[in-house]
Design a protein around this motif. Structure first.
Motif, short mmCIF file in Angstrom:
data_model
loop_
_atom_site.label_atom_id
_atom_site.label_comp_id
_atom_site.label_asym_id
_atom_site.label_seq_id
_atom_site.Cartn_x
_atom_site.Cartn_y
_atom_site.Cartn_z
N PRO A 28 -41.88 24.87 -11.98
CA PRO A 28 -41.73 24.01 -10.80
C PRO A 28 -43.06 23.51 -10.23
O PRO A 28 -43.14 22.40 -9.70
CB PRO A 28 -41.00 24.90 -9.79
N LEU A 29 -44.11 24.32 -10.36
CA LEU A 29 -45.43 23.87 -9.88
C LEU A 29 -45.93 22.70 -10.71
O LEU A 29 -46.52 21.75 -10.17
CB LEU A 29 -46.44 25.02 -9.94
N LEU A 30 -45.69 22.74 -12.01
CA LEU A 30 -46.10 21.64 -12.87
C LEU A 30 -45.30 20.38 -12.53
O LEU A 30 -45.86 19.28 -12.49
CB LEU A 30 -45.94 22.02 -14.34
N GLU A 31 -44.03 20.54 -12.27
CA GLU A 31 -43.21 19.38 -11.89
C GLU A 31 -43.68 18.81 -10.56
O GLU A 31 -43.71 17.59 -10.37
CB GLU A 31 -41.73 19.77 -11.80
N GLU A 32 -44.06 19.68 -9.64
CA GLU A 32 -44.57 19.22 -8.35
C GLU A 32 -45.90 18.48 -8.54
O GLU A 32 -46.16 17.48 -7.86
CB GLU A 32 -44.75 20.42 -7.42
N ALA A 33 -46.72 18.95 -9.46
CA ALA A 33 -47.98 18.25 -9.75
C ALA A 33 -47.71 16.87 -10.33
O ALA A 33 -48.39 15.90 -10.00
CB ALA A 33 -48.83 19.08 -10.72
N ILE A 49 -52.31 22.50 -10.26
CA ILE A 49 -52.69 22.93 -11.61
C ILE A 49 -53.58 24.18 -11.53
O ILE A 49 -53.42 25.12 -12.30
CB ILE A 49 -53.37 21.79 -12.37
N ASP A 50 -54.51 24.19 -10.57
CA ASP A 50 -55.35 25.38 -10.39
C ASP A 50 -54.52 26.59 -9.97
O ASP A 50 -54.79 27.72 -10.40
CB ASP A 50 -56.44 25.11 -9.36
N SER A 54 -54.19 30.39 -11.72
CA SER A 54 -54.50 31.65 -11.06
C SER A 54 -53.27 32.52 -10.81
O SER A 54 -53.32 33.73 -10.96
CB SER A 54 -55.24 31.40 -9.75
N ALA A 55 -52.15 31.90 -10.45
CA ALA A 55 -50.96 32.68 -10.09
C ALA A 55 -50.14 33.13 -11.30
O ALA A 55 -49.45 34.14 -11.23
CB ALA A 55 -50.08 31.88 -9.14
N TYR A 56 -50.21 32.37 -12.38
CA TYR A 56 -49.38 32.68 -13.55
C TYR A 56 -50.24 32.76 -14.83
O TYR A 56 -50.13 31.90 -15.70
CB TYR A 56 -48.28 31.64 -13.72
N PRO A 57 -51.09 33.77 -14.93
CA PRO A 57 -51.95 33.84 -16.11
C PRO A 57 -51.19 34.08 -17.42
O PRO A 57 -51.68 33.77 -18.49
CB PRO A 57 -52.89 35.01 -15.80
N ARG A 58 -49.97 34.60 -17.34
CA ARG A 58 -49.19 34.90 -18.55
C ARG A 58 -48.24 33.76 -18.94
O ARG A 58 -47.58 33.84 -19.96
CB ARG A 58 -48.40 36.18 -18.36
#
Length: 153
Positions: A28-33, A49-50, A54-58
């Motif tokens: 969802p963060l990528l879609e928001e970006a 994107i940053d 940081s929040a989802y390294p895996r």
């Protein structure tokens, strides 16, 4: 004792399997970006994107997609900056013609206006080069992806 050990192992397996996939959480963060880029909000897109990094390294799949998408963000941002720089340069040309009308070439006002116009032209050229750079970078990534798809078959 063996039953306790087996129960502990089974419970650990169930707990580890019940964890959410980090890719689905980060998507969802990528879609928001992507939506932020459509709205020309490049700062928000870069921040999202940053935050994925940081929040989802895996979340490797989403992070790779975000990495490729960041080139698109930079490309779109460079196109906007290039248009702005071109507009400012064109206005500077008109201003130069108005200021220097009737003055000799060696006049200090002409020299200052000429230097200002040169700096505007350099900035416009720099922005155009930035657009070309990101365009080529995206094209190269597409070629790499295409070649990788052919080698996987």
């Amino acid at each position: 004792m063996k039953k306790m050990f087996v129960l502990a192992v089974i419970s650990l397996v169930v707990i580890s399997c019940s964890k959410k996939d980090p890719n689905t959480e980060a998507a969802p963060l990528l879609e928001e970006a992507r939506q932020a880029v459509l709205e020309k909000d490049f700062e928000k897109a870069h921040a999202l994107i940053d935050s994925i990094r940081s929040a989802y390294p895996r979340a490797t799949q989403v992070r790779w997609a975000a990495l490729y998408f960041e080139d698109t963000v930079n490309f779109e941002e460079a196109k906007v900056q290039s248009r702005e720089a071109d507009s400012i340069y064109r206005f500077g040309q008109f201003e130069f013609e108005d200021v220097t009308k009737g003055l000799p070439v060696y006049h200090p006002t002409v020299r200052a206006a000429s230097e200002k116009l040169d700096s505007l032209k350099m900035e416009r050229n720099r922005m155009q080069m930035k657009v070309r750079f990101f365009h080529r970078k995206i094209q190269e990534r597409l070629k790499q992806k295409e070649n990788q798809g052919k080698s996987d078959k």
